[in-house]
Structure formats: structure tokens, C-alpha cells
Design an enzyme around this catalytic site. Sequence first.
Site, mmCIF file in Angstrom:
data_model
loop_
_atom_site.group_PDB
_atom_site.id
_atom_site.type_symbol
_atom_site.label_atom_id
_atom_site.label_comp_id
_atom_site.label_asym_id
_atom_site.label_seq_id
_atom_site.Cartn_x
_atom_site.Cartn_y
_atom_site.Cartn_z
ATOM 1 C CG HIS A 190 -2.333 0.540 0.788
ATOM 2 N ND1 HIS A 190 -3.485 0.318 1.527
ATOM 3 C CD2 HIS A 190 -2.701 1.307 -0.265
ATOM 4 C CE1 HIS A 190 -4.508 0.927 0.950
ATOM 5 N NE2 HIS A 190 -4.065 1.526 -0.145
ATOM 6 C CG ASP A 241 -6.188 -0.486 4.634
ATOM 7 O OD1 ASP A 241 -5.271 0.068 3.994
ATOM 8 O OD2 ASP A 241 -6.004 -1.490 5.370
ATOM 9 C CG HIS A 280 -4.142 -1.962 8.678
ATOM 10 N ND1 HIS A 280 -4.270 -2.954 7.709
ATOM 11 C CD2 HIS A 280 -3.780 -2.618 9.809
ATOM 12 C CE1 HIS A 280 -3.977 -4.132 8.243
ATOM 13 N NE2 HIS A 280 -3.686 -3.960 9.511
ATOM 14 C CG ASP A 302 -2.587 1.874 5.309
ATOM 15 O OD1 ASP A 302 -2.473 1.162 6.316
ATOM 16 O OD2 ASP A 302 -2.859 1.415 4.193
ATOM 17 C CG HIS A 316 2.599 -1.666 4.459
ATOM 18 N ND1 HIS A 316 1.974 -2.873 4.378
ATOM 19 C CD2 HIS A 316 3.166 -1.619 5.698
ATOM 20 C CE1 HIS A 316 2.142 -3.527 5.507
ATOM 21 N NE2 HIS A 316 2.870 -2.782 6.327
ATOM 22 C CG ASP A 347 -5.347 -5.239 5.006
ATOM 23 O OD1 ASP A 347 -4.132 -4.971 5.156
ATOM 24 O OD2 ASP A 347 -6.238 -4.376 5.111
ATOM 25 C CD GLU A 396 -0.175 -4.279 1.552
ATOM 26 O OE1 GLU A 396 0.369 -5.384 1.732
ATOM 27 O OE2 GLU A 396 0.398 -3.223 1.805
HETATM 28 N N1 LIG Z 1 -0.332 0.241 11.499
HETATM 29 C C1 LIG Z 1 0.636 -0.807 11.129
HETATM 30 C C2 LIG Z 1 0.020 -1.698 10.049
HETATM 31 C C3 LIG Z 1 0.160 -1.143 8.679
HETATM 32 C C4 LIG Z 1 -0.697 -1.841 7.615
HETATM 33 C C5 LIG Z 1 -0.574 -1.425 6.339
HETATM 34 B B1 LIG Z 1 -1.575 -1.844 5.235
HETATM 35 O O1 LIG Z 1 -2.887 -1.297 5.482
HETATM 36 O O2 LIG Z 1 -1.120 -1.361 3.959
HETATM 37 O O3 LIG Z 1 -1.746 -3.297 5.200
HETATM 38 C C6 LIG Z 1 1.964 -0.167 10.720
HETATM 39 O O4 LIG Z 1 2.032 1.063 10.694
HETATM 40 O O5 LIG Z 1 2.909 -0.905 10.390
HETATM 41 MN MN LIG Z 2 -3.328 -0.509 3.521
HETATM 42 MN MN LIG Z 3 -4.341 -2.896 5.530
HETATM 43 MN MN LIG Z 4 -0.033 -4.137 4.018
#
Ligand SMILES: N[C@@H](CC/C=C/[B-](O)(O)O)C(=O)O
Ligand SMILES: [Mn+2]
Ligand SMILES: [Mn+2]
Ligand SMILES: [Mn+2]
Length: 314
Positions: free
Chosen positions: A96, A119, A121, A123, A136, A229, A272
Site C-alpha cells: 500500500h 482498509d 488499517h 495507513d 505501507h 486486507d 496487498e
Molecule cells: N499500522 C501498522 C500496520 C500497517 C498496515 C498497512 B496496510 O494497510 O497497507 O496493510 C503499521 O504502521 O505498520
Molecule cells: Mn493498507
Molecule cells: Mn491494511
Molecule cells: Mn499491508
Amino acid sequence: RPGKPSSSPFCKGQSRGGVEDGPERIRAAGLQRRLQQLGCAVKDYGNLTFEDMSPDEPMGLLKSVRAVGAANQKLSEAVRAVKEDGHTAVMLGGDHSLAIGSIHGHSAAVGELSVVWVDAHADINTPLTTYTGNIHGQPVSYLLHELRSKVPVLPNFSWLKPCVSAADVVFIGLRDVDPAEHYILKMLGVKTFSMSEVDQLGVARVMEETCDYLSARGKKPIHLSYDIDAIDPSVAPATGTPVVGGLTYREGVYITEHLCQTGLLSAVDLVEVNPLRGQTEEDVRSTVSTAVDLLLGCFGRVREGNHLPDYRLP
Ligand SMILES: N[C@@H](CC/C=C/[B-](O)(O)O)C(=O)O
Ligand SMILES: [Mn+2]
Ligand SMILES: [Mn+2]
Ligand SMILES: [Mn+2]
């Protein structure tokens, strides 16, 4: 509704190998043919190639900063070109962190835009709030005008200028948000529909409110950034950061059907998908198949069925 998969096999925004294989699996599942069957004039711009970079000198916790910066600069130029060709851009990730380049390039072509971020999350960690160093988990903070003072200029990121206003972003599917991210979301008053709101309101009402909220600020082109995700891991397990309690397949598809019918969808990221994170081939197949169906929903596929305008009964 020309779909334009330009894909980015890139994994340096996180630490798990395999996500760079996502685009090939999505292609192999027949995305282009399925889009053409919907009447789309599809042009596959192919894979972007990213030069290998020597490991970065440590920069706080941040991982692979120069590689992520260079990849997103290249992606930004590619997405801008696809938009200037008059297409709806489709970016197949990859992780991401690629939304940085995708949204930047989209904005370079169309100016102000709305972002629907689907998402588990947010991010939206900054380089100083991240606890993993994985970029990401940070892309939104690099893009928002309001966080400009919180994101230092990083190596290979000098090309990047914030291009999105916090009021033009809507999150859907949140269920794993860090404290610093939650603070930022509240501080900026960002519109969010966590899984609690999805349960409370139902996905139809969530989409109605999302579209009303965004159109109240003028009908801007929509950039849909879809992290696989967001979908429950029982349906889409082959991903790097799975979180229980996610969107059902039906809710996930409804979101894309609804955004498609606004007529404002201007670019889509589908990121992802990580084939190496599936326990079984069925895990990978289910994840890839869901990703394809989400993209088809963006381009007019509806579950009642479709037929081409020129179809005639034999
Ligand atoms: N909040 C976590 C999880 C990040 C998740 C990223 B994704 O939404 O791109 O899967 C971090 O900062 O590493
Ligand atoms: Mn993401
Ligand atoms: Mn995510
Ligand atoms: Mn990710």
C-alpha cells in the site's frame, strides 16, 4: 469505462516478500478478459520495473525509504500518463505504500480529488509515529496537506507534494488503528466508517453517507484505494497484515458497485495481495478471485448480470 491495469510489483513498503507477485496472479486470473467482457476498452500498461537499491542508512525506524521513494516517483508519472490518456487508472500492487505515487499521479492529472480508502488499517502513521517503519502503514500522512509539517522530506521523496485535503478522505473497514493514527484521525476530523459503523449502519447506508459526504464538497473525481486486507481473512487470507472481523465478500463488492454507479470513479488501487501469505493454493485462489471481482465491480459488473448493449438474441 476503459479499465487500465498498470501494475506495480513492489514490496518494499513492508517486510514480507511475495506481495510483488500479486499483479501476475491477478492477471493470470483473467482480469483483462473479464473487463473486456463488460465492454471495457482495456489497455495493460504492463509492470513497472524498479531498480534494486543498496540498503538505506538507518533513518529512524523507516525501512527502504529510497526504494519506496523512487518507486512511487515512477508510479506517479505512470498513473498521470494513464489519466492523461483519458482512462480510469487501475494500479495493481504490490504493497500500500504505492498509493503515494498512485494518488499523487492521479492528482497531477485531475487536480483536486476525493479518496475512498478501504482498509482494515488507516495507513496514516507519520515517519515519526510509525512503530514498524513499514511505509505501507504511512502513505496517507505523506499525501495530506494538513500533515505536511509532520512528514520530513525524505531521500528520493523530494518530488512529492501533499495533494489531498483531509476533508476529502473517507475510510471504510477500519479495525486495526494505532493510537497515534487514531489521534490524527480525530485531530483532523477525518470521516471514518470503522467495522463498528459497518455493523451499525449496514454497508448500503455507509456508502450512501460516504457519497453524500464527498459530494457535499463538490463532485470531485474519486480515487478508490482498496487494500485487500479490508476483506475478512476467511475470504482473503493471502495478505501481509490480515485482521479478523473484516468485510464480507458481499460488503466488499457492494462498495465497488456503489462507487461505480456514481460515475465519478477515476482511479483504483488494488493492493496487498500476497500469494506467499496463503497457507494453501485455495487461500491464494480465493484472495485473487475476490480481488478480481472487486475490480470488476468498479467497472460495471453487477450481480443481477450484465449484457453488452449490442447483444442480440440468435
Ligand atoms: N499500522 C501498522 C500496520 C500497517 C498496515 C498497512 B496496510 O494497510 O497497507 O496493510 C503499521 O504502521 O505498520
Ligand atoms: Mn493498507
Ligand atoms: Mn491494511
Ligand atoms: Mn499491508
